[in-house]
Design an enzyme around this catalytic site. Sequence first.
Site: not given
Length: 268
Positions: A53, A73, A77, A113-114, A138, A167, A176
């Site tokens: 972890d 990664l 999410s 993230s966008n 998030y 995405s 989207r």
Amino acid sequence: MDVKLGRVVITGAAGRMGPTVRTGLRADADHLVLVDREPVTVEDETETAVAADVADLDTLVKAFEEADAVVHLAALSDEAPFDSLLDTNVQGTFNVLEAARRAGVRRAVLLSSNRVTGSYPIHHHVFPDEPPRPDGLYAVSKVAVEALGQMYADTFGMEVVALRAGSFKEEPTETRDLATWLSPRDCVGFVRAALTATGVSYVTAYAVSANARRFWDLTVGESELGYRPEDDAAQFAGRFADDDPFWHGGPQSGDRATPEAVLEHLPD
């Protein structure tokens, strides 16, 4: 031109994006170290699986020994309770960067993230150096991920690339996505470029396919990382209504940037 990546660690190797990145990097890497809480089966002697972890700093340090780079990664999410996001996304990223520092890893590629700019309106073309406008808790955790990367680059001299992923899907599944889709091919292309670009100190770049309707500027990815995406969600446009209310205005994250999306994760 063939580019060898050396020994690369992938955290979250069993996650949504991990298998695609693993497959895409296998031919160019001398060795892949696949880190995940879930079981991972190695293909051959060029891979090592580590059950861990990102909360376990000591195990990460051992897993990172002799590595040239890490692709981080592992994360929650989507929207979640804030303490969970802090534990996994923020503390987990700190542990990855600190393990990399202790192990002498040269480069870290962080999955951002966008959605760190998801509250900008859809008609605004966003550059990576504009102020964050996170669309929820998030996204706030991903702003912190980028800040940690900047600090480790500035303070410890690590080479850090934060990729603001679009995405990630095999094909668009909602309106989207015509703006935000990140194809598997372009995903691998951005990660490989982030691992091999020269002259990197700290770079933040949008990792999204070359969608005609995209919201985000891609020049940093091309100028700093040397990658120009190849795919365009326009080929799937016929699947979605032209008059979808999403295009009438509002935030780039759509319904993800609403009070309701956050309120369900706030404490009572």
